[in-house]
Every structure is written in structure tokens, then in C-alpha cells.
Scaffold this motif. Structure first.
Motif, PDB file in Angstrom:
ATOM      1  N   ASP A  79       0.823  -1.207   0.000  1.00  0.00           N
ATOM      2  CA  ASP A  79       0.000   0.000   0.000  1.00  0.00           C
ATOM      3  C   ASP A  79       0.863   1.265   0.000  1.00  0.00           C
ATOM      4  O   ASP A  79       0.521   2.264  -0.649  1.00  0.00           O
ATOM      5  CB  ASP A  79      -0.924   0.016   1.224  1.00  0.00           C
ATOM      6  N   ALA A  80       1.980   1.233   0.707  1.00  0.00           N
ATOM      7  CA  ALA A  80       2.858   2.402   0.754  1.00  0.00           C
ATOM      8  C   ALA A  80       3.374   2.749  -0.635  1.00  0.00           C
ATOM      9  O   ALA A  80       3.517   3.933  -0.985  1.00  0.00           O
ATOM     10  CB  ALA A  80       4.022   2.151   1.707  1.00  0.00           C
ATOM     11  N   TYR A  81       3.651   1.727  -1.440  1.00  0.00           N
ATOM     12  CA  TYR A  81       4.127   1.953  -2.805  1.00  0.00           C
ATOM     13  C   TYR A  81       3.089   2.728  -3.621  1.00  0.00           C
ATOM     14  O   TYR A  81       3.419   3.695  -4.328  1.00  0.00           O
ATOM     15  CB  TYR A  81       4.425   0.605  -3.452  1.00  0.00           C
ATOM     16  N   LEU A  82       1.819   2.319  -3.520  1.00  0.00           N
ATOM     17  CA  LEU A  82       0.766   3.007  -4.262  1.00  0.00           C
ATOM     18  C   LEU A  82       0.410   4.345  -3.620  1.00  0.00           C
ATOM     19  O   LEU A  82       0.110   5.318  -4.323  1.00  0.00           O
ATOM     20  CB  LEU A  82      -0.473   2.121  -4.358  1.00  0.00           C
ATOM     21  N   ASP A  83       0.437   4.421  -2.303  1.00  0.00           N
ATOM     22  CA  ASP A  83       0.130   5.679  -1.622  1.00  0.00           C
ATOM     23  C   ASP A  83       1.163   6.756  -1.946  1.00  0.00           C
ATOM     24  O   ASP A  83       0.849   7.953  -1.961  1.00  0.00           O
ATOM     25  CB  ASP A  83       0.067   5.471  -0.110  1.00  0.00           C
ATOM     26  N   ASN A  84       2.390   6.328  -2.219  1.00  0.00           N
ATOM     27  CA  ASN A  84       3.453   7.273  -2.557  1.00  0.00           C
ATOM     28  C   ASN A  84       3.150   8.035  -3.844  1.00  0.00           C
ATOM     29  O   ASN A  84       3.640   9.144  -4.050  1.00  0.00           O
ATOM     30  CB  ASN A  84       4.775   6.512  -2.680  1.00  0.00           C
ATOM     31  N   TRP A  85       2.323   7.461  -4.713  1.00  0.00           N
ATOM     32  CA  TRP A  85       1.963   8.153  -5.947  1.00  0.00           C
ATOM     33  C   TRP A  85       1.177   9.430  -5.657  1.00  0.00           C
ATOM     34  O   TRP A  85       1.244  10.373  -6.433  1.00  0.00           O
ATOM     35  CB  TRP A  85       1.127   7.249  -6.845  1.00  0.00           C
ATOM     36  N   GLY A  86       0.472   9.444  -4.543  1.00  0.00           N
ATOM     37  CA  GLY A  86      -0.267  10.645  -4.161  1.00  0.00           C
ATOM     38  C   GLY A  86       0.465  11.491  -3.148  1.00  0.00           C
ATOM     39  O   GLY A  86       0.113  12.650  -2.919  1.00  0.00           O
ATOM     40  N   ASN A  87       1.488  10.917  -2.517  1.00  0.00           N
ATOM     41  CA  ASN A  87       2.278  11.632  -1.508  1.00  0.00           C
ATOM     42  C   ASN A  87       3.741  11.252  -1.690  1.00  0.00           C
ATOM     43  O   ASN A  87       4.241  10.332  -1.037  1.00  0.00           O
ATOM     44  CB  ASN A  87       1.790  11.266  -0.103  1.00  0.00           C
ATOM     45  N   PRO A  88       4.454  11.923  -2.596  1.00  0.00           N
ATOM     46  CA  PRO A  88       5.840  11.542  -2.914  1.00  0.00           C
ATOM     47  C   PRO A  88       6.789  11.589  -1.724  1.00  0.00           C
ATOM     48  O   PRO A  88       7.879  11.010  -1.795  1.00  0.00           O
ATOM     49  CB  PRO A  88       6.241  12.572  -3.975  1.00  0.00           C
ATOM     50  N   ASP A  89       6.387  12.257  -0.648  1.00  0.00           N
ATOM     51  CA  ASP A  89       7.242  12.321   0.534  1.00  0.00           C
ATOM     52  C   ASP A  89       7.057  11.108   1.443  1.00  0.00           C
ATOM     53  O   ASP A  89       7.815  10.939   2.410  1.00  0.00           O
ATOM     54  CB  ASP A  89       6.955  13.601   1.325  1.00  0.00           C
ATOM     55  N   LEU A  90       6.066  10.278   1.151  1.00  0.00           N
ATOM     56  CA  LEU A  90       5.808   9.101   1.975  1.00  0.00           C
ATOM     57  C   LEU A  90       6.903   8.064   1.756  1.00  0.00           C
ATOM     58  O   LEU A  90       7.201   7.680   0.611  1.00  0.00           O
ATOM     59  CB  LEU A  90       4.451   8.499   1.618  1.00  0.00           C
ATOM     60  N   ALA A  91       7.503   7.596   2.824  1.00  0.00           N
ATOM     61  CA  ALA A  91       8.552   6.574   2.713  1.00  0.00           C
ATOM     62  C   ALA A  91       7.947   5.234   2.313  1.00  0.00           C
ATOM     63  O   ALA A  91       6.890   4.837   2.808  1.00  0.00           O
ATOM     64  CB  ALA A  91       9.289   6.436   4.038  1.00  0.00           C
ATOM     65  N   VAL A  92       8.620   4.540   1.405  1.00  0.00           N
ATOM     66  CA  VAL A  92       8.187   3.217   0.964  1.00  0.00           C
ATOM     67  C   VAL A  92       9.248   2.212   1.392  1.00  0.00           C
ATOM     68  O   VAL A  92      10.435   2.408   1.113  1.00  0.00           O
ATOM     69  CB  VAL A  92       8.005   3.175  -0.569  1.00  0.00           C
ATOM     70  N   PRO A  93       8.856   1.129   2.073  1.00  0.00           N
ATOM     71  CA  PRO A  93       9.849   0.166   2.580  1.00  0.00           C
ATOM     72  C   PRO A  93      10.380  -0.772   1.504  1.00  0.00           C
ATOM     73  O   PRO A  93      10.001  -1.948   1.434  1.00  0.00           O
ATOM     74  CB  PRO A  93       9.064  -0.589   3.663  1.00  0.00           C
ATOM     75  N   HIS A  94      11.270  -0.253   0.666  1.00  0.00           N
ATOM     76  CA  HIS A  94      11.928  -1.106  -0.322  1.00  0.00           C
ATOM     77  C   HIS A  94      13.185  -1.701   0.289  1.00  0.00           C
ATOM     78  O   HIS A  94      13.936  -1.022   0.995  1.00  0.00           O
ATOM     79  CB  HIS A  94      12.316  -0.299  -1.563  1.00  0.00           C
TER      80      HIS A  94
END
Length: 292
Positions: A179-194
Motif C-alpha cells: 500500500d505504501a508503494y501506491l500511496d506514494n503516488w499521491g504523496n511523494p514524501d511518503l517513505a516506501v519500505p523497499h
């Protein structure tokens, strides 16, 4: 998507909007009805039957429950008129089983068929092993960076082994990473756990080829913030897998920004971090009109 029709049967904009509403309602009904768990054995048998049905072009092999629904690229249709009506030379499949939701997911690659496809299929099942709902993202020539041969080579080389029980993430952790990966599309500052490494496979494009030992899953910001809705999940803790079917806004220049075009993301999550990401996205115009 009838094979004879090939790419001439892309959905009209109005049809997409109407169908998304009806399919969304069906998804709400499933979320309520499918809380009782199913066995892995039953779900594996159903996934295997789906693959056999597609290989043989015999949709009737699938045990359909009363009122079962079928859709390709968000277009509801009779199961006997879609891609399942034609036999495919299937080169590779990978399936995941969601015993909590009573659902399966299969990635199917037909790279050496005369009409190459990469198909993502999500099946919702009843507790007695019948199909309540099938929805497929069916991609072929002209869809987003499509390349079945390249996709086949990469997906075959990846390690999606069973994760030892003591090392498995919870459903919540697995879903949160995706979900974080897709949520980042709307909030580029959101950290994604890659994780490191992490590789993304979109059609024929494999980011891991740039740096196999590094994290190549990070994405730059889109030209505008995107809200990814209509998410439907399959989660298999045994393999750290989560698949999200959704509508990809903005990408297809032949459609309005919302609600978007049919797409699916398939994730391998290890230790709470994304390891692999596969994407299949449908385009109404070649390469979604993005000049790639």
C-alpha cells in the motif's frame, strides 16, 4: 477479450465508468462474505484448474458457483467469450493462495503463443471450492511497455520461495508495504519500505538490470499527485506475496485521469520490505499514449 478481436475491443470510457461501479459493489459483497478461511489444498486445486482451463481453452473446466461473475480489464462478460475461450501455449505460471479471504492469484505468461499475453488473474472462491468471481488484467501488444518474452525471462529467474514460518511477516505488514508503494503516488514524501535489493518488472522493463544488488524500486514523483482507488487484494503470507488489483489514474492518455485504467501490482515482501514488484497495466491506446 476475444482473441479474434485482438485489440479492437478496448473499452469505451463510458463503459469503464459503469463497469467499475458494478464491480466495486461486487467486491464489497465479497469482502463481507469471504471471511471464513479456506484450505490451501482446495485453493491450489482451483488455481491449477484455472491454468489448465486457459491452456486448453476450456472455460467450462472451472467450477462456477451460482451467480458467478467474470471480467477482463474491468469489462464484465460471459466466461465463454473471453480469453479463456481460446487455448494458449502457457510458458510459465506462478500462483498465490489467500486462505483468509478464500482467494487465489495467478500470473500467467504466454510468450511463445502466436498471440503473446501476460495475464494476472484473481479468483474469489466459495468454501466448497467453486468460483464466485474471476477478474483478469489481460495485457498484450500495445499495453504498457508490454513484452512477454522479456517478462518471461525475468519472472523465471526470480526467487519467490516459501518463507520459513518463523520468518514470515503478518498480513498487515505485507499489505502495508504494498500500500505504501501506491500511496506514494499521491504523496511523494511518503517513505516506501523497499529492500536492498529491490527490482521492479513492468511489462518488458526490469529495473533490476541497472543494479542487481541495489534498490531500483524507488520511483520519481508523477507530474501530478495520484489517488489509487478500487484496490482488491490477494495476500499469501507463506510466500510474502501481496497482489493489488486497482485502477491506475492518469497513465492512459486516452482516458480521463479518474477512475483510470485496469492494472495490477504483484509484490514479494521479505522482512517487511519489498523485494520484487511486477506490474501489468492495460492501455486503450498504444503504450497509453505516453510515447514509450
Amino acid at each position: 477479450m476475444n482473441r479474434e478481436g485482438q485489440r479492437g475491443d478496448r473499452l469505451s470510457i463510458a463503459a469503464r465508468v459503469t463497469l467499475k461501479c458494478s464491480i466495486a459493489l461486487a467486491g464489497v459483497a465479497f469482502a463481507t462474505a469471504a471471511r471464513a478461511e479456506c484450505s490451501r489444498g482446495m485453493l491450489q486445486e482451483l488455481a491449477d484448474t484455472y491454468v489448465k482451463a486457459q491452456t486448453d481453452g476450456r472455460a467450462g473446466m472451472l467450477p462456477l458457483a451460482s451467480g458467478a461473475s467474470y471480467a477482463e480489464n474491468d469489462q464484465a462478460m460471459d466466461i465463454g467469450t473471453g480469453v479463456l475461450a481460446g487455448a494458449l501455449k502457457v510458458d510459465f505460471t506462478r500462483s498465490f493462495l489467500d486462505t483468509t479471504q478464500c482467494a487465489t492469484f495467478t500470473e500467467l505468461v504466454a510468450a511463445t503463443d502466436p498471440h503473446p499475453y501476460v495475464i494476472h488473474t484473481r479468483i474469489e472462491a466459495t468454501q466448497d471450492g467453486k468460483v464466485a468471481k474471476i477478474e483478469s488484467v489481460v495485457t498484450d501488444a500495445g499495453d504498457w511497455v508490454f513484452g512477454a518474452a522479456e517478462h518471461l525471462a525475468i519472472t523465471r529467474s526470480e526467487q519467490w520461495d516459501e518463507i520459513p514460518e518463523s520468518q514470515r511477516d503478518t498480513r498487515a505488514v505485507i499489505q502495508a508495504a504494498a500500500d505504501a508503494y501506491l500511496d506514494n503516488w499521491g504523496n511523494p514524501d511518503l517513505a516506501v519500505p523497499h529492500g536492498t535489493p529491490c527490482a521492479r518488472l513492468e511489462g518488458r522493463m526490469n529495473t533490476g538490470s541497472r543494479n542487481p544488488a541495489g534498490n531500483t524500486c524507488d520511483m520519481g514523483a508523477f507530474p501530478e499527485k495520484l489517488t489509487v482507488g478500487h484496490r482488491r487484494y490477494v495476500i499469501d503470507e507463506t510466500f510474502g506475496a501481496v497482489i493489488i488489483f486497482h485502477n491506475f489514474p492518469w497513465l492512459d492518455a486516452g482516458l480521463p485521469k479518474d477512475p483510470g485504467t485496469p492494472a495490477s501490482q504483484m509484490f514479494r515482501v521479505e522482512g517487511g520490505k519489498n523485494r520484487y514488484i511486477h506490474e501489468a497495466t492495460v492501455c486503450t491506446t498504444p503504450q497509453c499514449g505516453r510515447g514509450r
